[in-house]
Motif scaffolding. Structure first.
Motif, mmCIF file in Angstrom:
data_model
loop_
_atom_site.group_PDB
_atom_site.id
_atom_site.type_symbol
_atom_site.label_atom_id
_atom_site.label_comp_id
_atom_site.label_asym_id
_atom_site.label_seq_id
_atom_site.Cartn_x
_atom_site.Cartn_y
_atom_site.Cartn_z
ATOM 1 N N GLU A 56 0.837 -1.192 0.000
ATOM 2 C CA GLU A 56 0.000 0.000 0.000
ATOM 3 C C GLU A 56 0.874 1.244 0.000
ATOM 4 O OE1 GLU A 56 -2.241 -0.562 3.640
ATOM 5 O OE2 GLU A 56 -0.726 0.493 4.832
ATOM 6 N N LEU A 57 0.251 2.334 -0.408
ATOM 7 C CA LEU A 57 0.903 3.640 -0.415
ATOM 8 C C LEU A 57 0.382 4.474 0.750
ATOM 9 C CD1 LEU A 57 0.430 4.322 -4.208
ATOM 10 C CD2 LEU A 57 2.623 3.858 -3.079
ATOM 11 N N LYS A 58 1.261 5.302 1.297
ATOM 12 C CA LYS A 58 0.891 6.199 2.389
ATOM 13 C C LYS A 58 1.149 7.626 1.930
ATOM 14 C CE LYS A 58 1.659 7.015 7.273
ATOM 15 N NZ LYS A 58 2.413 6.635 8.467
ATOM 16 N N LEU A 59 0.191 8.491 2.159
ATOM 17 C CA LEU A 59 0.304 9.890 1.761
ATOM 18 C C LEU A 59 1.431 10.578 2.513
ATOM 19 C CD1 LEU A 59 -0.859 12.285 0.134
ATOM 20 C CD2 LEU A 59 -2.427 12.684 2.041
ATOM 21 N N GLY A 60 2.256 11.297 1.775
ATOM 22 C CA GLY A 60 3.320 12.122 2.350
ATOM 23 C C GLY A 60 2.921 13.580 2.234
ATOM 24 N N PRO A 61 3.905 14.472 2.190
ATOM 25 C CA PRO A 61 3.602 15.896 2.069
ATOM 26 C C PRO A 61 2.804 16.207 0.798
ATOM 27 C CG PRO A 61 5.877 15.567 2.724
ATOM 28 C CD PRO A 61 5.341 14.223 2.355
ATOM 29 N N TYR A 62 1.886 17.152 0.918
ATOM 30 C CA TYR A 62 1.088 17.575 -0.234
ATOM 31 C C TYR A 62 0.593 19.002 -0.033
ATOM 32 C CZ TYR A 62 -3.286 16.906 2.390
ATOM 33 O OH TYR A 62 -4.296 17.001 3.307
ATOM 34 N N VAL A 63 0.142 19.599 -1.144
ATOM 35 C CA VAL A 63 -0.455 20.927 -1.138
ATOM 36 C C VAL A 63 -1.748 20.833 -1.928
ATOM 37 C CG1 VAL A 63 -0.214 23.290 -1.994
ATOM 38 C CG2 VAL A 63 1.734 22.174 -0.944
ATOM 39 N N GLY A 64 -2.816 21.346 -1.370
ATOM 40 C CA GLY A 64 -4.113 21.327 -2.036
ATOM 41 C C GLY A 64 -5.194 20.964 -1.042
ATOM 42 N N THR A 102 -5.457 8.686 2.465
ATOM 43 C CA THR A 102 -4.117 8.709 3.050
ATOM 44 C C THR A 102 -3.421 7.358 2.899
ATOM 45 O OG1 THR A 102 -5.038 8.180 5.218
ATOM 46 C CG2 THR A 102 -4.720 10.528 4.703
ATOM 47 N N ILE A 103 -4.186 6.302 2.693
ATOM 48 C CA ILE A 103 -3.650 4.961 2.421
ATOM 49 C C ILE A 103 -4.342 4.447 1.155
ATOM 50 C CG2 ILE A 103 -3.463 2.570 3.214
ATOM 51 C CD1 ILE A 103 -1.756 4.401 4.921
ATOM 52 N N ILE A 104 -3.536 4.009 0.179
ATOM 53 C CA ILE A 104 -4.080 3.487 -1.075
ATOM 54 C C ILE A 104 -3.476 2.110 -1.327
ATOM 55 C CG2 ILE A 104 -4.247 3.796 -3.580
ATOM 56 C CD1 ILE A 104 -4.057 6.828 -3.116
ATOM 57 N N PRO A 105 -4.300 1.077 -1.400
ATOM 58 C CA PRO A 105 -3.782 -0.266 -1.691
ATOM 59 C C PRO A 105 -3.178 -0.334 -3.099
ATOM 60 C CG PRO A 105 -6.045 -0.366 -0.877
ATOM 61 C CD PRO A 105 -5.742 1.074 -1.159
ATOM 62 N N GLY A 107 -2.359 3.610 -7.085
ATOM 63 C CA GLY A 107 -2.153 2.193 -6.817
ATOM 64 C C GLY A 107 -1.739 1.414 -8.051
ATOM 65 N N GLN A 108 -2.239 1.838 -9.221
ATOM 66 C CA GLN A 108 -1.844 1.187 -10.472
ATOM 67 C C GLN A 108 -0.382 1.485 -10.806
ATOM 68 O OE1 GLN A 108 -4.937 1.185 -13.755
ATOM 69 N NE2 GLN A 108 -5.946 2.524 -12.272
ATOM 70 N N VAL A 109 0.068 2.715 -10.557
ATOM 71 C CA VAL A 109 1.468 3.082 -10.821
ATOM 72 C C VAL A 109 2.401 2.322 -9.880
ATOM 73 C CG1 VAL A 109 3.126 4.996 -10.717
ATOM 74 C CG2 VAL A 109 0.926 5.303 -11.872
ATOM 75 N N ALA A 110 1.941 2.053 -8.658
ATOM 76 C CA ALA A 110 2.754 1.276 -7.711
ATOM 77 C C ALA A 110 3.020 -0.124 -8.246
ATOM 78 C CB ALA A 110 2.052 1.198 -6.353
ATOM 79 N N VAL A 111 2.106 -0.648 -9.057
ATOM 80 C CA VAL A 111 2.236 -1.987 -9.636
ATOM 81 C C VAL A 111 2.935 -1.959 -10.997
ATOM 82 C CG1 VAL A 111 0.928 -3.972 -10.497
ATOM 83 C CG2 VAL A 111 0.221 -2.844 -8.384
ATOM 84 N N SER A 112 2.581 -0.970 -11.834
ATOM 85 C CA SER A 112 3.084 -0.930 -13.214
ATOM 86 C C SER A 112 4.491 -0.353 -13.340
ATOM 87 C CB SER A 112 2.141 -0.104 -14.095
ATOM 88 O OG SER A 112 2.259 1.287 -13.785
ATOM 89 N N ASP A 148 -12.210 3.649 -15.047
ATOM 90 C CA ASP A 148 -13.006 2.788 -14.164
ATOM 91 C C ASP A 148 -12.410 2.681 -12.768
ATOM 92 O OD1 ASP A 148 -14.715 2.258 -16.240
ATOM 93 O OD2 ASP A 148 -13.718 0.390 -16.808
ATOM 94 N N ASN A 149 -11.087 2.685 -12.670
ATOM 95 C CA ASN A 149 -10.398 2.438 -11.403
ATOM 96 C C ASN A 149 -9.944 3.746 -10.749
ATOM 97 O OD1 ASN A 149 -9.272 0.997 -9.305
ATOM 98 N ND2 ASN A 149 -7.488 0.322 -10.443
ATOM 99 N N TYR A 150 -10.642 4.834 -11.006
ATOM 100 C CA TYR A 150 -10.269 6.139 -10.464
ATOM 101 C C TYR A 150 -10.855 6.319 -9.061
ATOM 102 C CZ TYR A 150 -10.126 11.185 -9.786
ATOM 103 O OH TYR A 150 -9.909 12.431 -9.267
ATOM 104 N N ILE A 151 -10.048 6.840 -8.136
ATOM 105 C CA ILE A 151 -10.520 7.176 -6.790
ATOM 106 C C ILE A 151 -10.759 8.686 -6.766
ATOM 107 C CG2 ILE A 151 -10.002 7.223 -4.331
ATOM 108 C CD1 ILE A 151 -8.018 4.946 -4.801
ATOM 109 N N ALA A 152 -11.975 9.111 -6.665
ATOM 110 C CA ALA A 152 -12.303 10.534 -6.684
ATOM 111 C C ALA A 152 -11.913 11.193 -5.364
ATOM 112 C CB ALA A 152 -13.785 10.724 -6.947
ATOM 113 N N CYS A 153 -11.114 12.225 -5.468
ATOM 114 C CA CYS A 153 -10.734 13.000 -4.280
ATOM 115 C C CYS A 153 -11.596 14.249 -4.168
ATOM 116 C CB CYS A 153 -9.261 13.398 -4.362
ATOM 117 S SG CYS A 153 -8.149 11.999 -4.226
#
Length: 152
Positions: A53-61, A67-70, A77-82, A95-100
């Protein structure tokens, strides 16, 4: 300010060794969000230890609940795999978009490699439809390479 004009500013932030890693990452987020008109949200996600999983670090916006993305979920999450850049010109077409945020129209995610391993990524949301070009990809690859220097 052009993307090329921002490169020395990114290098300057990276080399501020008296500043913590998170502070430097935050300053990079601030720099990009403030100087690139169509970058609405700029942040870093990093692998969460040995977890898939990914954990959110520093950000602006705008604040995000993500804050956690499998691995495999959403664009990040797709970039973490690809291990590859992912440019999304229209988030509603994914289809696999997480809306923020309902205002986000496009997203670009570029992985950060350290010693050949994908350790994280920079994630940019835009409220402008289809704004990202190959120049953005190359610039963000540069940013990620510089960030890897901080983390090495």
């Amino acid at each position: 300010m052009t993307l090329e004009d921002l490169k020395p500013k990114v290098k300057s932030i990276v080399t501020q060794h008296s500043t913590s890693v998170d502070e430097r990452l935050y300053k990079i987020c601030e720099l990009l969000e403030a100087n690139i008109e169509y970058y609405s949200w700029v942040g870093f996600y990093f692998r969460n230890g040995e977890k898939e999983e990914l954990k959110l670090g520093p950000y602006v916006g705008e604040p995000t609940d993500h804050t956690i993305i499998p691995f495999g979920k959403g664009i990040c999450g797709q970039v973490a795999v690809s291990n590859a850049n992912f440019v999304v010109p229209d988030v509603t077409a994914q289809d696999n978009y997480i809306a923020c945020s309902i205002t986000v129209k496009a997203e670009i995610v570029v992985p950060i490699f350290l010693n050949g391993e994908n350790i994280g990524q920079i994630d940019i949301d835009s409220n402008t439809p289809d704004p990202f070009t190959e120049a953005d990809e190359r610039f963000l690859e540069f940013v990620c390479a510089e960030v890897a220097n901080i983390l090495d």
